[in-house]
Design an enzyme around this catalytic site. Structure first.
Site, mmCIF file in Angstrom:
data_model
loop_
_atom_site.group_PDB
_atom_site.id
_atom_site.type_symbol
_atom_site.label_atom_id
_atom_site.label_comp_id
_atom_site.label_asym_id
_atom_site.label_seq_id
_atom_site.Cartn_x
_atom_site.Cartn_y
_atom_site.Cartn_z
ATOM 1 N N PRO A 9 46.588 31.140 50.206
ATOM 2 C CG PRO A 9 44.792 31.539 51.330
ATOM 3 C CD PRO A 9 45.490 31.977 50.232
ATOM 4 C CG ASN A 10 45.426 27.143 54.347
ATOM 5 O OD1 ASN A 10 46.130 27.394 55.606
ATOM 6 N ND2 ASN A 10 44.204 27.868 54.271
ATOM 7 N NE ARG A 17 44.818 22.560 52.349
ATOM 8 C CZ ARG A 17 44.317 23.487 51.353
ATOM 9 N NH1 ARG A 17 45.372 24.286 50.881
ATOM 10 N NH2 ARG A 17 43.164 23.690 51.353
ATOM 11 C CE1 TYR A 22 43.918 21.204 47.358
ATOM 12 C CE2 TYR A 22 43.530 20.404 49.559
ATOM 13 C CZ TYR A 22 43.210 21.418 48.535
ATOM 14 O OH TYR A 22 41.958 22.026 48.860
ATOM 15 C CG ASN A 73 46.046 27.257 43.579
ATOM 16 O OD1 ASN A 73 44.997 27.566 43.977
ATOM 17 N ND2 ASN A 73 46.514 25.870 43.666
ATOM 18 C CB ALA A 76 40.342 29.772 50.714
ATOM 19 C CG HIS A 79 36.427 29.430 46.835
ATOM 20 N ND1 HIS A 79 36.254 28.889 45.339
ATOM 21 C CD2 HIS A 79 37.356 28.538 47.396
ATOM 22 C CE1 HIS A 79 36.924 27.840 45.373
ATOM 23 N NE2 HIS A 79 37.650 27.576 46.364
ATOM 24 C CG ASP A 86 38.379 44.948 42.210
ATOM 25 O OD1 ASP A 86 37.709 44.346 41.157
ATOM 26 O OD2 ASP A 86 37.928 45.576 43.060
ATOM 27 C CD GLU A 97 40.664 30.544 38.630
ATOM 28 O OE1 GLU A 97 39.932 31.158 38.002
ATOM 29 O OE2 GLU A 97 39.946 30.011 39.714
ATOM 30 C CG HIS A 99 41.916 25.782 41.297
ATOM 31 N ND1 HIS A 99 42.229 26.427 42.569
ATOM 32 C CD2 HIS A 99 41.139 26.679 40.259
ATOM 33 C CE1 HIS A 99 41.269 27.817 42.364
ATOM 34 N NE2 HIS A 99 41.026 27.988 40.999
ATOM 35 C CG LEU A 100 47.594 21.619 43.430
ATOM 36 C CD1 LEU A 100 47.734 21.688 45.023
ATOM 37 C CD2 LEU A 100 48.608 21.022 42.638
ATOM 38 C CB SER A 101 41.524 19.653 44.147
ATOM 39 O OG SER A 101 40.956 21.165 44.355
ATOM 40 N NE ARG A 106 38.074 19.851 47.331
ATOM 41 C CZ ARG A 106 39.039 20.431 47.761
ATOM 42 N NH1 ARG A 106 39.957 21.298 47.212
ATOM 43 N NH2 ARG A 106 39.013 20.642 49.365
ATOM 44 N NE ARG A 110 36.792 23.005 48.988
ATOM 45 C CZ ARG A 110 37.598 23.532 49.651
ATOM 46 N NH1 ARG A 110 38.420 24.581 49.419
ATOM 47 N NH2 ARG A 110 37.742 23.107 50.915
HETATM 48 C C1 DQA Z 1 42.729 24.885 45.785
HETATM 49 C C2 DQA Z 1 41.222 24.828 45.769
HETATM 50 C C3 DQA Z 1 40.769 25.707 46.690
HETATM 51 O O1 DQA Z 1 39.280 25.467 46.743
HETATM 52 C C4 DQA Z 1 41.205 25.338 48.179
HETATM 53 O O2 DQA Z 1 40.756 26.421 48.874
HETATM 54 C C5 DQA Z 1 42.644 25.428 48.085
HETATM 55 C C6 DQA Z 1 43.386 24.819 46.923
HETATM 56 C C7 DQA Z 1 43.445 23.888 44.690
HETATM 57 O O3 DQA Z 1 44.288 24.251 44.308
HETATM 58 O O4 DQA Z 1 42.714 22.901 44.434
HETATM 59 O O5 DQA Z 1 43.311 25.638 49.011
HETATM 60 O O6 DQA Z 1 43.070 26.021 45.040
#
Ligand code: DQA
Length: 144
Positions: A9-10, A17, A22, A73, A76, A79, A86, A97, A99-101, A106, A110
């Site tokens: 999501p997002n 963002r 990001y 990725n 959210a 978390h 599952d 897995e 993540h950009l950040s 943070r 997270r």
């Molecule tokens: C994220 C890190 C997550 O905590 C956050 O909710 C995101 C992006 C990242 O790519 O850094 O939406 O997965």
């Protein structure tokens, strides 16, 4: 070799963002970069994004059924989504897995990933290069 690159999501709204966290690529540019990075290591990337937990789970089921490696990725969902965990656990091909950040640097909420325990590895904090590094890892895992 094909890899599903799943984004939660997002992430489809990266342009809206915080660019300090990001970066300044929008999702279309990130997708192009992932596809190009895949070609460099001989991987065809099927890049998808969804804000829906149901859709993410159905894509993980597809990967499990067809034994397709996954780079995910979960955004959210990372978390708190035990349902995605599952589903990810059923994927027998490599699952990384990304993540950009760097979530560990943070907010405290997270710092927990419910996905990491069922992933072969986690790459975080390198912006779009997190995906590139994951593609290198998947290609090595599949070859070895
Ligand atoms: C994220 C890190 C997550 O905590 C956050 O909710 C995101 C992006 C990242 O790519 O850094 O939406 O997965």
């Amino acid at each position: 070799m094909k890899v599903l690159v799943l984004n939660g999501p997002n992430l489809g709204r990266l342009d809206l963002r915080d660019s300090k966290i990001y970066g300044d690529l929008d999702f279309a540019a990130l997708t192009k970069l992932i596809v190009a990075s895949g070609i460099e290591v001989g991987i065809e990337c099927d890049v998808r994004q969804s804000d829906s937990e149901v859709e993410m789970i159905s894509w993980l089921h597809e990967a499990a059924d067809q034994k397709i490696p996954v780079i995910i990725n979960p955004a959210a969902f990372t978390h708190y989504s035990y349902a995605i965990r599952d589903a990810a656990d059923m994927v027998s091909a490599p699952l990384i897995e990304v993540h950009l950040s760097n979530p560990m640097s943070r907010e405290e909420f997270r710092h927990t990933s419910v996905i990491s325990g069922v992933a072969d590895g986690t790459i975080a904090g390198f912006g779009p290069d997190s995906y590139r590094l994951a593609l290198i890892a998947v290609s090595r895992m599949v070859k070895s």
